[in-house]
Motif scaffolding. Structure first.
Motif, PDB file in Angstrom:
ATOM      1  N   ILE A   1      49.342  35.104  46.007  1.00 27.90           N
ATOM      2  CA  ILE A   1      47.934  34.296  46.165  1.00 27.90           C
ATOM      3  C   ILE A   1      47.748  33.690  44.940  1.00 27.90           C
ATOM      4  O   ILE A   1      47.793  34.089  43.801  1.00 27.90           O
ATOM      5  CB  ILE A   1      46.817  35.219  46.494  1.00 27.90           C
ATOM      6  CG1 ILE A   1      46.921  36.265  47.669  1.00 27.90           C
ATOM      7  CG2 ILE A   1      45.611  34.478  46.771  1.00 27.90           C
ATOM      8  CD1 ILE A   1      45.781  37.191  47.914  1.00 27.90           C
ATOM      9  N   LEU A   2      47.781  32.360  44.947  1.00 27.89           N
ATOM     10  CA  LEU A   2      47.642  31.212  43.978  1.00 27.89           C
ATOM     11  C   LEU A   2      46.231  30.824  43.826  1.00 27.89           C
ATOM     12  O   LEU A   2      45.464  30.666  45.213  1.00 27.89           O
ATOM     13  CB  LEU A   2      48.499  30.030  44.002  1.00 27.89           C
ATOM     14  CG  LEU A   2      50.068  30.254  44.076  1.00 27.89           C
ATOM     15  CD1 LEU A   2      50.440  29.158  44.411  1.00 27.89           C
ATOM     16  CD2 LEU A   2      50.576  30.830  42.761  1.00 27.89           C
ATOM     17  N   PRO A   3      45.341  30.841  42.634  1.00 30.05           N
ATOM     18  CA  PRO A   3      44.066  30.187  42.551  1.00 30.05           C
ATOM     19  C   PRO A   3      44.287  28.839  42.698  1.00 30.05           C
ATOM     20  O   PRO A   3      45.205  28.091  42.678  1.00 30.05           O
ATOM     21  CB  PRO A   3      44.086  30.536  41.015  1.00 30.05           C
ATOM     22  CG  PRO A   3      45.232  30.416  40.385  1.00 30.05           C
ATOM     23  CD  PRO A   3      46.148  30.917  41.152  1.00 30.05           C
ATOM     24  N   ASP A   4      43.083  28.224  43.084  1.00 32.71           N
ATOM     25  CA  ASP A   4      43.155  26.797  43.391  1.00 32.71           C
ATOM     26  C   ASP A   4      43.496  25.996  42.360  1.00 32.71           C
ATOM     27  O   ASP A   4      43.966  24.757  42.708  1.00 32.71           O
ATOM     28  CB  ASP A   4      41.350  26.413  43.690  1.00 32.71           C
ATOM     29  CG  ASP A   4      41.003  27.087  45.194  1.00 32.71           C
ATOM     30  OD1 ASP A   4      42.061  27.488  46.025  1.00 32.71           O
ATOM     31  OD2 ASP A   4      39.634  27.029  45.496  1.00 32.71           O
ATOM     32  N   ASP A   5      43.276  26.094  41.063  1.00 34.20           N
ATOM     33  CA  ASP A   5      43.718  25.434  40.056  1.00 34.20           C
ATOM     34  C   ASP A   5      44.937  25.649  39.642  1.00 34.20           C
ATOM     35  O   ASP A   5      45.435  25.363  38.236  1.00 34.20           O
ATOM     36  CB  ASP A   5      42.586  25.696  38.903  1.00 34.20           C
ATOM     37  CG  ASP A   5      42.518  26.974  38.153  1.00 34.20           C
ATOM     38  OD1 ASP A   5      43.470  27.775  38.920  1.00 34.20           O
ATOM     39  OD2 ASP A   5      41.956  27.331  37.234  1.00 34.20           O
ATOM     40  N   PHE A   6      45.773  26.255  40.243  1.00 32.30           N
ATOM     41  CA  PHE A   6      47.197  26.523  39.831  1.00 32.30           C
ATOM     42  C   PHE A   6      47.847  25.424  39.715  1.00 32.30           C
ATOM     43  O   PHE A   6      48.006  24.341  40.761  1.00 32.30           O
ATOM     44  CB  PHE A   6      48.014  27.504  40.860  1.00 32.30           C
ATOM     45  CG  PHE A   6      49.165  28.179  40.367  1.00 32.30           C
ATOM     46  CD1 PHE A   6      49.245  29.177  39.445  1.00 32.30           C
ATOM     47  CD2 PHE A   6      50.399  27.383  40.479  1.00 32.30           C
ATOM     48  CE1 PHE A   6      50.342  29.512  38.815  1.00 32.30           C
ATOM     49  CE2 PHE A   6      51.768  27.859  40.123  1.00 32.30           C
ATOM     50  CZ  PHE A   6      51.660  28.848  39.222  1.00 32.30           C
ATOM     51  N   PRO A   7      48.752  25.223  38.530  1.00 37.50           N
ATOM     52  CA  PRO A   7      49.752  23.862  38.420  1.00 37.50           C
ATOM     53  C   PRO A   7      50.901  23.617  39.445  1.00 37.50           C
ATOM     54  O   PRO A   7      51.823  24.191  39.014  1.00 37.50           O
ATOM     55  CB  PRO A   7      49.984  23.796  36.965  1.00 37.50           C
ATOM     56  CG  PRO A   7      50.048  25.348  36.562  1.00 37.50           C
ATOM     57  CD  PRO A   7      48.928  26.056  37.522  1.00 37.50           C
ATOM     58  N   ILE A   8      50.425  23.427  40.615  1.00 38.00           N
ATOM     59  CA  ILE A   8      51.667  23.699  41.562  1.00 38.00           C
ATOM     60  C   ILE A   8      52.899  22.899  41.270  1.00 38.00           C
ATOM     61  O   ILE A   8      54.054  23.232  41.942  1.00 38.00           O
ATOM     62  CB  ILE A   8      51.142  23.489  43.070  1.00 38.00           C
ATOM     63  CG1 ILE A   8      50.682  22.106  43.324  1.00 38.00           C
ATOM     64  CG2 ILE A   8      50.356  24.601  43.691  1.00 38.00           C
ATOM     65  CD1 ILE A   8      50.349  21.823  44.814  1.00 38.00           C
ATOM     66  N   GLU A   9      52.985  21.692  40.569  1.00 44.48           N
ATOM     67  CA  GLU A   9      54.018  20.890  40.120  1.00 44.48           C
ATOM     68  C   GLU A   9      54.915  21.634  39.268  1.00 44.48           C
ATOM     69  O   GLU A   9      56.314  21.408  39.466  1.00 44.48           O
ATOM     70  CB  GLU A   9      53.485  19.945  39.454  1.00 44.48           C
ATOM     71  CG  GLU A   9      53.208  19.982  37.995  1.00 44.48           C
ATOM     72  CD  GLU A   9      51.549  20.497  37.810  1.00 44.48           C
ATOM     73  OE1 GLU A   9      50.870  20.901  36.851  1.00 44.48           O
ATOM     74  OE2 GLU A   9      50.891  20.611  39.035  1.00 44.48           O
TER      75      GLU A   9
ATOM     76  N   LEU B   1      39.639  38.850  42.528  1.00 47.56           N
ATOM     77  CA  LEU B   1      38.598  38.105  43.080  1.00 47.56           C
ATOM     78  C   LEU B   1      37.478  38.019  42.335  1.00 47.56           C
ATOM     79  O   LEU B   1      36.893  36.842  42.125  1.00 47.56           O
ATOM     80  CB  LEU B   1      38.341  38.822  44.427  1.00 47.56           C
ATOM     81  CG  LEU B   1      39.362  38.813  45.639  1.00 47.56           C
ATOM     82  CD1 LEU B   1      38.979  40.173  46.534  1.00 47.56           C
ATOM     83  CD2 LEU B   1      39.401  37.483  46.265  1.00 47.56           C
ATOM     84  N   LYS B   2      37.182  38.867  41.439  1.00 45.44           N
ATOM     85  CA  LYS B   2      35.856  38.816  40.633  1.00 45.44           C
ATOM     86  C   LYS B   2      36.090  37.775  39.644  1.00 45.44           C
ATOM     87  O   LYS B   2      35.312  37.030  39.158  1.00 45.44           O
ATOM     88  CB  LYS B   2      35.859  40.230  39.896  1.00 45.44           C
ATOM     89  CG  LYS B   2      34.603  40.635  39.295  1.00 45.44           C
ATOM     90  CD  LYS B   2      34.363  42.179  38.937  1.00 45.44           C
ATOM     91  CE  LYS B   2      33.010  42.265  38.017  1.00 45.44           C
ATOM     92  NZ  LYS B   2      33.138  43.474  37.204  1.00 45.44           N
ATOM     93  N   GLU B   3      37.575  38.018  39.067  1.00 49.83           N
ATOM     94  CA  GLU B   3      37.727  36.835  37.846  1.00 49.83           C
ATOM     95  C   GLU B   3      37.727  35.347  38.306  1.00 49.83           C
ATOM     96  O   GLU B   3      37.206  34.598  37.736  1.00 49.83           O
ATOM     97  CB  GLU B   3      39.184  37.088  37.113  1.00 49.83           C
ATOM     98  CG  GLU B   3      39.090  38.350  36.325  1.00 49.83           C
ATOM     99  CD  GLU B   3      40.850  38.795  35.895  1.00 49.83           C
ATOM    100  OE1 GLU B   3      41.591  38.064  36.666  1.00 49.83           O
ATOM    101  OE2 GLU B   3      40.851  39.540  35.119  1.00 49.83           O
ATOM    102  N   ASN B   4      37.827  35.214  39.588  1.00 47.93           N
ATOM    103  CA  ASN B   4      38.076  33.965  40.194  1.00 47.93           C
ATOM    104  C   ASN B   4      36.672  33.532  41.079  1.00 47.93           C
ATOM    105  O   ASN B   4      36.621  32.444  41.886  1.00 47.93           O
ATOM    106  CB  ASN B   4      39.138  33.643  41.002  1.00 47.93           C
ATOM    107  CG  ASN B   4      40.446  33.495  40.256  1.00 47.93           C
ATOM    108  OD1 ASN B   4      40.858  32.378  39.872  1.00 47.93           O
ATOM    109  ND2 ASN B   4      41.190  34.708  39.942  1.00 47.93           N
ATOM    110  N   GLN B   5      35.688  34.519  40.779  1.00 41.88           N
ATOM    111  CA  GLN B   5      34.300  34.336  41.529  1.00 41.88           C
ATOM    112  C   GLN B   5      34.434  34.095  43.147  1.00 41.88           C
ATOM    113  O   GLN B   5      33.732  33.231  43.516  1.00 41.88           O
ATOM    114  CB  GLN B   5      33.565  33.354  40.797  1.00 41.88           C
ATOM    115  CG  GLN B   5      33.356  33.578  39.273  1.00 41.88           C
ATOM    116  CD  GLN B   5      32.720  32.508  38.415  1.00 41.88           C
ATOM    117  OE1 GLN B   5      32.723  31.445  38.788  1.00 41.88           O
ATOM    118  NE2 GLN B   5      32.049  32.921  37.553  1.00 41.88           N
ATOM    119  N   ILE B   6      35.321  34.716  43.398  1.00 42.68           N
ATOM    120  CA  ILE B   6      35.421  34.689  45.201  1.00 42.68           C
ATOM    121  C   ILE B   6      34.536  35.924  45.782  1.00 42.68           C
ATOM    122  O   ILE B   6      35.219  37.236  45.300  1.00 42.68           O
ATOM    123  CB  ILE B   6      36.831  34.656  45.538  1.00 42.68           C
ATOM    124  CG1 ILE B   6      37.370  33.281  45.173  1.00 42.68           C
ATOM    125  CG2 ILE B   6      37.046  34.644  47.160  1.00 42.68           C
ATOM    126  CD1 ILE B   6      38.932  33.392  44.972  1.00 42.68           C
TER     127      ILE B   6
END
Length: 196
Positions: free
Chosen positions: A28-36, A100-105
């Motif tokens: 699972i990738l976080p929203d701010d992952f550098p997908i490039e 989840l905790k680290e990413n505030q989800i």
């Protein structure tokens, strides 16, 4: 507050080789992952895969599952690939609460997508899509982790069994691999149900 959909990507490495394990990953990738930095692992150089693997392991929620050649011979390569994916998902799920905790989800639902046409036995929504490893960043990330993990295992196997050239072909059915098996016999990590 809307529930966030988390998409877990699955992929495996090592279905085709004549030796060594099959590995799989669930990411699972976080929203701010550098997908490039991502792509289908087969389209990235080894250096780029190694770099991406480091970033994925730092930022993503991930798990890797490994099923060895003896188990592959027992249950067949398709079942072994699905089992490796299931193992990968179990490890990923163990890490999920902290991630989840680290990413505030707080509120989320978990879905997954598999590169291929069969889903592993997991207790969350799963859909299959051939060539997903060229389309979905989370599947690309899973394909990179699975491939880098398997390559590292085969480098170690090359040190143990240098005659077989595993560092070069990673156990895939090259002419050289088949030739050495016929010349000196199968290695201790040969998949005996595969024709070499």
């Amino acid at each position: 507050m809307d529930s966030k959909i988390l998409l877990a990507g699955f992929d495996e490495a090592g279905r085709g080789p004549l030796a060594g394990p099959v590995t799989a990953s669930c990411v699972i990738l976080p929203d701010d992952f550098p997908i490039e930095i991502l792509n289908d692992s087969k389209k990235l150089s080894e250096k780029k895969r190694e770099y991406a693997e480091k970033i994925i392991k730092e930022k993503a929620c991930w798990g890797i599952g490994i099923v060895d050649e003896k188990e592959i011979d027992k249950i067949n390569i398709l079942q072994a690939s699905l089992l490796a994916m299931k193992k990968a998902s179990e490890i990923m799920l163990q890490k999920l609460p902290l991630w989840l905790k680290e990413n505030q989800i707080k509120d989320y639902s978990l879905q997954s997508i598999v590169d291929g046409n069969r889903c592993p036995d997991v207790n969350f929504e799963c859909r299959c899509e051939p060539k997903a490893d060229g389309k979905y960043p989370c599947v690309m990330a899973a394909s990179i982790l699975a491939k880098v993990c398997r390559d590292h295992i085969m480098y170690e196997m090359d040190k143990k069994y240098p005659a077989y050239g595993y560092a070069r072909h990673k156990g895939y059915p090259t002419k050289a691999h088949r030739a050495i098996c016929h010349e000196i016999g199968p290695s201790p990590i040969q998949r005996m149900t595969f024709k070499y």
